[in-house]
Write an enzyme that holds these catalytic residues in place. Structure first.
Site, PDB file in Angstrom:
ATOM      1  N   LYS A  38       8.459 -15.770  -0.639  1.00 17.87           N
ATOM      2  CA  LYS A  38       7.659 -15.268   0.484  1.00 17.87           C
ATOM      3  C   LYS A  38       6.202 -15.081   0.058  1.00 17.87           C
ATOM      4  O   LYS A  38       5.904 -15.025  -1.136  1.00 17.87           O
ATOM      5  CB  LYS A  38       8.241 -13.932   0.956  1.00 17.87           C
ATOM      6  N   ARG A 138      14.419   1.102   5.858  1.00 21.72           N
ATOM      7  CA  ARG A 138      13.442   0.094   6.295  1.00 21.72           C
ATOM      8  C   ARG A 138      14.229  -0.859   7.191  1.00 21.72           C
ATOM      9  O   ARG A 138      14.661  -0.456   8.258  1.00 21.72           O
ATOM     10  CB  ARG A 138      12.802  -0.575   5.064  1.00 21.72           C
ATOM     11  N   HIS A 170      19.014  -3.780   0.285  1.00 22.29           N
ATOM     12  CA  HIS A 170      17.824  -3.804  -0.579  1.00 22.29           C
ATOM     13  C   HIS A 170      17.629  -2.413  -1.180  1.00 22.29           C
ATOM     14  O   HIS A 170      17.821  -1.412  -0.494  1.00 22.29           O
ATOM     15  CB  HIS A 170      16.607  -4.204   0.269  1.00 22.29           C
ATOM     16  N   ARG A 226      18.341 -11.818  -6.132  1.00 23.14           N
ATOM     17  CA  ARG A 226      17.124 -12.247  -5.436  1.00 23.14           C
ATOM     18  C   ARG A 226      15.860 -11.871  -6.214  1.00 23.14           C
ATOM     19  O   ARG A 226      15.122 -10.969  -5.811  1.00 23.14           O
ATOM     20  CB  ARG A 226      17.063 -11.588  -4.051  1.00 23.14           C
ATOM     21  N   TYR A 269     -24.797  -4.582  -5.168  1.00 20.25           N
ATOM     22  CA  TYR A 269     -24.970  -3.597  -4.089  1.00 20.25           C
ATOM     23  C   TYR A 269     -24.869  -2.174  -4.614  1.00 20.25           C
ATOM     24  O   TYR A 269     -23.978  -1.851  -5.402  1.00 20.25           O
ATOM     25  CB  TYR A 269     -23.892  -3.782  -3.024  1.00 20.25           C
ATOM     26  N   CYS A 316     -18.606  -8.039  -4.784  1.00 22.68           N
ATOM     27  CA  CYS A 316     -19.074  -8.422  -3.443  1.00 22.68           C
ATOM     28  C   CYS A 316     -18.041  -9.332  -2.784  1.00 22.68           C
ATOM     29  O   CYS A 316     -17.004  -9.613  -3.358  1.00 22.68           O
ATOM     30  CB  CYS A 316     -20.415  -9.151  -3.549  1.00 22.68           C
ATOM     31  N   MET A 317     -18.339  -9.795  -1.594  1.00 28.19           N
ATOM     32  CA  MET A 317     -17.373 -10.634  -0.880  1.00 28.19           C
ATOM     33  C   MET A 317     -17.058 -11.914  -1.642  1.00 28.19           C
ATOM     34  O   MET A 317     -15.916 -12.356  -1.696  1.00 28.19           O
ATOM     35  CB  MET A 317     -17.912 -10.978   0.519  1.00 28.19           C
ATOM     36  N   ASP A 318     -18.094 -12.513  -2.252  1.00 30.00           N
ATOM     37  CA  ASP A 318     -17.929 -13.835  -2.845  1.00 30.00           C
ATOM     38  C   ASP A 318     -18.196 -13.891  -4.344  1.00 30.00           C
ATOM     39  O   ASP A 318     -18.067 -14.941  -4.950  1.00 30.00           O
ATOM     40  CB  ASP A 318     -18.915 -14.806  -2.175  1.00 30.00           C
TER      41      ASP A 318
HETATM   42  C1  PLP Z   1      10.717  -9.466  -1.915  1.00 29.20           C
HETATM   43  C2  PLP Z   1      12.161  -9.242  -1.916  1.00 29.20           C
HETATM   44  C3  PLP Z   1      12.892  -9.356  -3.091  1.00 29.20           C
HETATM   45  C4  PLP Z   1      12.273  -9.559  -4.431  1.00 29.20           C
HETATM   46  O1  PLP Z   1      11.783  -8.330  -4.908  1.00 29.20           O
HETATM   47  P1  PLP Z   1      11.132  -8.258  -6.362  1.00 29.20           P
HETATM   48  O2  PLP Z   1      10.952  -6.824  -6.596  1.00 29.20           O
HETATM   49  O3  PLP Z   1       9.839  -8.996  -6.283  1.00 29.20           O
HETATM   50  O4  PLP Z   1      12.098  -8.903  -7.279  1.00 29.20           O
HETATM   51  C5  PLP Z   1      14.272  -9.245  -2.996  1.00 29.20           C
HETATM   52  N1  PLP Z   1      14.870  -9.032  -1.810  1.00 29.20           N
HETATM   53  C6  PLP Z   1      14.178  -8.890  -0.661  1.00 29.20           C
HETATM   54  C7  PLP Z   1      14.889  -8.639   0.602  1.00 29.20           C
HETATM   55  C8  PLP Z   1      12.810  -8.984  -0.682  1.00 29.20           C
HETATM   56  O5  PLP Z   1      12.132  -8.843   0.455  1.00 29.20           O
END
Ligand code: PLP
Length: 384
Positions: A38, A138, A170, A226, A269, A316-318
């Site tokens: 992601k 969540r 999670h 995961r 700045y 700065c921005m850039d």
């Molecule tokens: C992002 C995510 C992970 C990975 O988490 P890490 O801490 O980066 O290993 C695993 N499961 C879900 C649902 C996530 O959104």
């Protein structure tokens, strides 16, 4: 040194990603691995990180948003590789997801109904992972809603509109090994799985381990793990060290300009930095629009001409400025902002520590204006 054409560049070592995945798979006792890609692969590149993960032994890919999953499919990640969307919102084009062979997460009866309706349009069953909220509060269905979610999913499955492929959850605090919430969440997950299985769900995969859990909590492996941050080589539990992971991203720039200035010169700045002697200033063409945290003004270090130098004055921005004293540097010279630390440059973890944030944010925020270059591992394009 690699010839650079871009003023700022994020070099991504795909071999490191692939090796990190292999290490994590081994640490997980051979459990199947879903590479979490992601947010553009945590800033490393969605498709490239995905291919590197598959090359390293991952057999699943995970994203947060539906558009990311469709992008993976459009780039040629074949349907034999399951891709899971973790975060679903009413009104998204689930028929397209189903047609593309993308797995969807559902944590409410409403979402199951919406996926079932989309399956009717797509003309085939949607693949669904039921998400239990085991204590993070969540996403997912909490214990009081879980039985209804399971029943709705089973009814839709019986009607042929969906297939319950997975049961997931999670952790909120896997990065604090030993925290009592971890065993509590595991117990709630066990109950959720048991309830679903007793009701007749036959999941292909049960999964809840993120990077921290993979490395510290063997009893949470189930059928699939995961990893996210660890696949990019950054530690999920900084106080336990690096676990042998190798950071995959090196952020580099070439100096835009250098010049000698007198003592007492106010820099950038707000003149938040003033030179304390005659000195050389060097201009780095990367700013907060590229993902360099503005909070890093007068704080973060970069590596140039064989040593670390602190950002002088405001980001700065850039662009930002560094004071290199009497070092011999010229416009065009390379600066390493962060990387694996091989040369003495800071790591993303060091930047995170200095800023009071996590390495995830450092790499993920490197903006779309920064070109990525992919090193050493041209073969990743063929990985399946
Ligand atoms: C992002 C995510 C992970 C990975 O988490 P890490 O801490 O980066 O290993 C695993 N499961 C879900 C649902 C996530 O959104």
């Amino acid at each position: 040194m690699v010839a650079m054409t871009h003023p700022v560049e994020a070099r991504v070592d795909l071999q490191a990603i692939s090796d990190n995945i292999a290490l994590l798979k081994e640490r997980a006792g051979g459990t199947a691995v879903m590479g979490m890609v992601k947010a553009e692969g945590y800033g490393h590149g969605l498709v490239q990180a995905g291919r590197a993960a598959l090359a390293g032994g991952a057999t699943w890919l995970g994203v947060a948003k539906l558009a990311e999953a469709l992008e993976l499919r459009a780039a040629g990640i074949p349907v034999e590789v399951p891709v899971l969307v973790g975060l679903t919102t009413p009104g998204e084009p689930y028929d397209q997801a189903i047609a593309a062979g993308v797995d969807l997460t559902a944590g409410s009866v409403g979402m199951i109904e919406e996926i079932a309706a989309a399956a009717l349009t797509a003309g085939r069953a949607g693949r669904v992972h039921l998400k239990a909220d085991t204590g993070m509060s969540r996403g997912g269905a909490g214990p009081s809603d879980w039985p209804a979610v399971v029943d709705a999913a089973l009814a839709a499955q019986a009607a042929g509109w969906l297939e319950v492929v997975g049961l997931s959850s999670h952790f909120a605090l896997a990065d604090e090994p030993g925290h009592p919430s971890i065993q509590r969440q595991l117990a709630v997950f066990r109950e959720a799985v048991e309830l679903a299985e007793k009701a007749g769900v036959r999941p292909e995969v049960r999964h809840l381990s993120n990077s921290a859990a993979i490395l510290t909590l063997p009893e949470a492996r189930y059928d699939l793990v995961r990893p996210g941050i660890a696949m990019y080589g950054l530690t999920p539990v900084p106080r336990l060290g690096t676990f042998g992971l190798r950071p995959a991203m090196t952020l580099t720039a070439r100096l835009a300009l250098t010049k000698r200035v007198p003592e007492g010169s106010g820099v950038s700045y707000g003149h938040a930095y003033t030179t304390s002697s005659v000195t050389t200033l060097a201009l780095v063409p990367a700013g907060y629009a590229d993902g360099i945290p503005r909070n890093g003004s007068n704080l973060l270090e970069v590596f140039v001409a064989g040593r670390r130098r602190r950002i002088a004055g405001r980001v700065c921005m850039d662009q930002f400025v560094i004071d290199v004293a009497d070092d011999q540097v010229e416009a065009g010279d390379e600066v390493i902002l962060f990387g694996p630390g091989d040369h003495g440059e800071p790591t993303a973890q060091e930047w995170a520590d200095a800023l009071g944030t996590i390495s995830y944010e450092i790499v993920t925020r490197i903006g779309s204006r920064v070109p990525r270059s992919y090193e050493w591992y041209e073969g990743a394009g063929n990985a399946e």
